[in-house]
Design an enzyme around this catalytic site. Structure first.
Site, short mmCIF file in Angstrom:
data_model
loop_
_atom_site.label_atom_id
_atom_site.label_comp_id
_atom_site.label_asym_id
_atom_site.label_seq_id
_atom_site.Cartn_x
_atom_site.Cartn_y
_atom_site.Cartn_z
CE LYS A 157 43.63 33.07 43.86
NZ LYS A 157 42.19 33.36 44.02
N GLY A 163 45.23 39.72 52.80
CA GLY A 163 45.37 39.80 54.25
C GLY A 163 46.78 39.47 54.72
CD GLU A 209 48.20 35.92 60.40
OE1 GLU A 209 48.90 34.90 60.30
OE2 GLU A 209 48.60 36.92 61.01
N GLY A 240 49.61 36.69 53.60
CA GLY A 240 50.95 37.16 53.20
C GLY A 240 52.04 36.33 53.85
CB CYS A 246 44.28 47.93 52.16
SG CYS A 246 44.62 49.00 50.77
P1 NAD Z 1 42.86 37.20 51.33
O1 NAD Z 1 44.26 37.23 51.84
O2 NAD Z 1 41.91 36.27 51.94
O3 NAD Z 1 42.84 36.85 49.76
C1 NAD Z 1 43.52 37.61 48.81
C2 NAD Z 1 43.85 36.75 47.62
O4 NAD Z 1 44.74 35.72 48.03
C3 NAD Z 1 42.65 36.02 47.02
O5 NAD Z 1 42.82 35.97 45.62
C4 NAD Z 1 42.75 34.64 47.62
O6 NAD Z 1 42.15 33.65 46.83
C5 NAD Z 1 44.23 34.45 47.68
N1 NAD Z 1 44.69 33.50 48.70
C6 NAD Z 1 44.10 33.17 49.87
N2 NAD Z 1 44.84 32.25 50.52
C7 NAD Z 1 45.92 31.99 49.75
C8 NAD Z 1 47.05 31.15 49.88
N3 NAD Z 1 47.23 30.36 50.95
N4 NAD Z 1 47.98 31.15 48.90
C9 NAD Z 1 47.84 31.95 47.83
N5 NAD Z 1 46.78 32.77 47.63
C10 NAD Z 1 45.83 32.79 48.59
O7 NAD Z 1 42.36 38.70 51.38
P2 NAD Z 1 40.91 39.25 51.02
O8 NAD Z 1 40.02 38.91 52.16
O9 NAD Z 1 40.55 38.86 49.64
O10 NAD Z 1 41.19 40.83 50.98
C11 NAD Z 1 41.17 41.62 52.10
C12 NAD Z 1 42.58 41.90 52.59
O11 NAD Z 1 43.34 42.51 51.55
C13 NAD Z 1 42.58 42.92 53.72
O12 NAD Z 1 43.45 42.50 54.73
C14 NAD Z 1 43.09 44.19 53.05
O13 NAD Z 1 43.71 45.09 53.93
C15 NAD Z 1 44.05 43.65 52.05
N6 NAD Z 1 44.29 44.65 50.99
C16 NAD Z 1 45.48 45.31 50.95
C17 NAD Z 1 45.72 46.28 49.99
C18 NAD Z 1 47.03 47.05 49.95
O14 NAD Z 1 47.27 47.74 48.96
N7 NAD Z 1 47.88 46.97 50.95
C19 NAD Z 1 44.72 46.58 49.05
C20 NAD Z 1 43.52 45.89 49.11
C21 NAD Z 1 43.30 44.92 50.09
#
Ligand code: NAD
Length: 488
Positions: free
Chosen positions: A173, A227, A229, A231, A283
């Site tokens: 996804k 993100g 949260e 997670g 990230c």
């Molecule tokens: P996000 O958590 O909002 O979304 C990430 C993904 O999760 C999207 O596909 C979204 O649709 C999905 N999602 C959102 N809520 C969900 C839920 N309740 N259940 C299941 N899936 C859900 O993050 P974002 O804004 O897309 O990305 C930015 C974040 O990602 C930043 O915090 C960044 O640090 C992190 N990130 C981490 C890494 C790493 O390797 N550690 C790499 C890239 C980005």
């Protein structure tokens, strides 16, 4: 442009015909309509993956066969590299040159795990009986792969390549803001005629489609990047449904630490690259610059001179070094953090607003922004901003630098700059983070592990560690003693 999802080997629209508009962050215009999966679509994708796994179409293929298919996926990405890079830039807003690097890294990831597919081995345990005890490595099963918007196709590869190499089947996804390259990839995959259901792609919002995958009882594992949260919500959903396995790659607030003996030009270069690459939507961004007080004045002068050279522009222009942020909503969030920094009393020394020029005003841009004399307790030093905003925190000595660097809930990455190799390594070892760079910041290789300590994640991607996350370990004990145990 119109796109379809991939479910059970077929390109498909949402069963109820629902769609979502996708916007180009450079000018706010709608560039595509994509299907928005229903919960029935999610269920169909999970069932297809389940069938492909339980029926053995993919896990029972030899590792050599799976490896060869991964090489063909890599070829497919390379063959379509210019087109995929343009699509990524159109949707994410990152400069085209960076998208080309991402697509190359995407292909390299399939090549690496294509090679690793045939190198998955177990061990022989020296048990103290007349027996042989060995381990078999077996695929975890059906995996839901949930990806964020900052590196869409590349971060999908970080999950998909090791999952496929291990023999898992998947439902991928993309982030709902940036689904284009992933959906295009699904279309391209049709050329390879993979067994149906091995790779499924569903598109939709996190709270509905993502959450349905996380809570689905027929999914064995969820691999998530996003993100912190989100997670947290994913661990809860995974635990409550069927205790599925979880790996998490989450946010960061990484320290980029400069000692007085570091090379000034290389340091300033590393401070800018460490944060402003990909508009700061990284990230592992070096979003906290820790600079030794004795170096501070010289460092800031050069940092401000060079920050002015970062060229904002049309991300399709090869000379552009910084594009727009991904969405209007995200741009507003970043601007609100700049306001918070000003109110907290940090010294704004560069940027701080959306650019006003006629061209850039149409996109979701934020100027490269630098705050000086920041206290680590301020919100702008503690919370992930995920945009082109960096804070500078002066420190006196090594102990203070380490204390400030570790004073964060995150632990993804960090860097230390010094010509004194003993000091550099001492500090690198004291920082509680999954990736530490010495005299550089940001290089990332598919061959080496990636992941966070503390609230930056659980598990590792990339390198040999990356495939372990998609494998179970079975102990197989073979008795060589023909006589009964004779206990009773
Ligand atoms: P996000 O958590 O909002 O979304 C990430 C993904 O999760 C999207 O596909 C979204 O649709 C999905 N999602 C959102 N809520 C969900 C839920 N309740 N259940 C299941 N899936 C859900 O993050 P974002 O804004 O897309 O990305 C930015 C974040 O990602 C930043 O915090 C960044 O640090 C992190 N990130 C981490 C890494 C790493 O390797 N550690 C790499 C890239 C980005």
């Amino acid at each position: 442009m119109s796109y379809r999802m991939l479910i059970g080997g077929k390109l498909t629209h949402a069963e109820d015909g629902a769609t979502r508009k996708v916007v180009n962050p450079f000018n706010g215009k709608v560039v595509a309509e994509v299907p928005e999966a229903s919960l029935n679509d999610v269920d169909a994708a999970v069932r297809a993956a389940r069938k492909a796994f339980d029926g053995g179409d993919w896990p029972n293929m030899t590792a050599q066969q799976r490896g060869r298919i991964l090489f063909r996926i890599a070829e497919l990405v390379r063959k379509n590299l210019p087109k995929l890079a343009r699509l990524e830039t159109l949707n994410v807003g990152k400069p085209i040159v960076e998208s080309e690097f991402d697509m190359n890294d995407t292909a390299t990831c399939y090549e690496y795990y294509g090679g690793l597919a045939t190198k998955i081995t177990g061990l022989t345990a020296p048990v103290p009986d007349n027996a042989i005890s060995i381990t078999l490595r077996e695929p975890v099963g059906v995996c839901a792969l949930i990806v964020p918007w900052n590196y869409p196709l590349m971060l999908a590869a970080w999950k998909l390549a090791p999952a496929l190499a291990a023999g898992c089947t998947v439902i991928l996804k993309p982030a709902e803001q940036t689904p284009l390259t992933t959906l295009e990839f699904g279309r391209l995959l049709q050329e390879l005629k993979l067994p149906p259901g091995v790779i499924n792609i569903v598109q939709g919002a996190g709270e509905t489609v993502g959450s349905a995958l996380v809570n689905h009882k027929e999914v064995d594992k969820v691999a998530f990047t996003g993100g912190t949260e989100t997670g947290r919500a994913i661990i809860k959903g995974a635990a409550a449904s069927n205790l599925k396995k979880v790996t998490l790659e989450l946010g960061g607030k990484s320290p980029n630490i400069f000692f007085e003996d570091a090379d000034l030009e290389a340091s300033v270069d590393g401070a800018l690259f460490g944060l402003f690459i990909n508009q700061g939507e990284v990230c592992s961004a070096g979003s906290r610059i820790l600079v030794q007080r004795s170096l501070h004045k010289k460092f800031m002068k050069r940092l401000l001179e060079k920050a002015k050279l970062i060229r904002l522009g049309d991300p399709m222009d090869r000379k552009t070094k910084m594009g727009p942020l991904v969405t209007e909503e995200h741009r507003d969030k970043v601007l609100s953090y700049i306001q918070i920094g000003i109110e907290e009393g940090a010294k704004l020394v560069a940027g701080g607003k959306a650019p006003k020029s006629a061209v850039l005003r149409k996109g979701f841009y934020v100027e490269p922004t630098i705050f000086d004399e920041v206290k680590n307790s301020m919100r702008i030093a503690q919370e992930e901003i995920f945009g082109p905003v960096v804070v500078v925190i002066p420190f006196k000595n090594e102990d203070e630098a380490v204390a400030i660097a570790n004073d964060t809930p995150y632990g993804l990455a960090g860097a230390v700059w010094s010509r004194d190799i003993f000091r550099a390594l001492r500090v690198a070892r004291k920082i509680r983070a999954g990736i530490m760079w010495v005299n550089t910041m940001q290089p990332c290789y598919v061959e080496a592990p990636w992941g966070g300590y503390k609230q930056s994640g659980a598990g590792r991607e990339l390198g040999p560690h990356g495939i372990d996350e998609y494998l179970e370990t079975k102990q197989l004990h073979i008795n060589l003693n023909e006589n009964p145990i004779g206990w009773y």
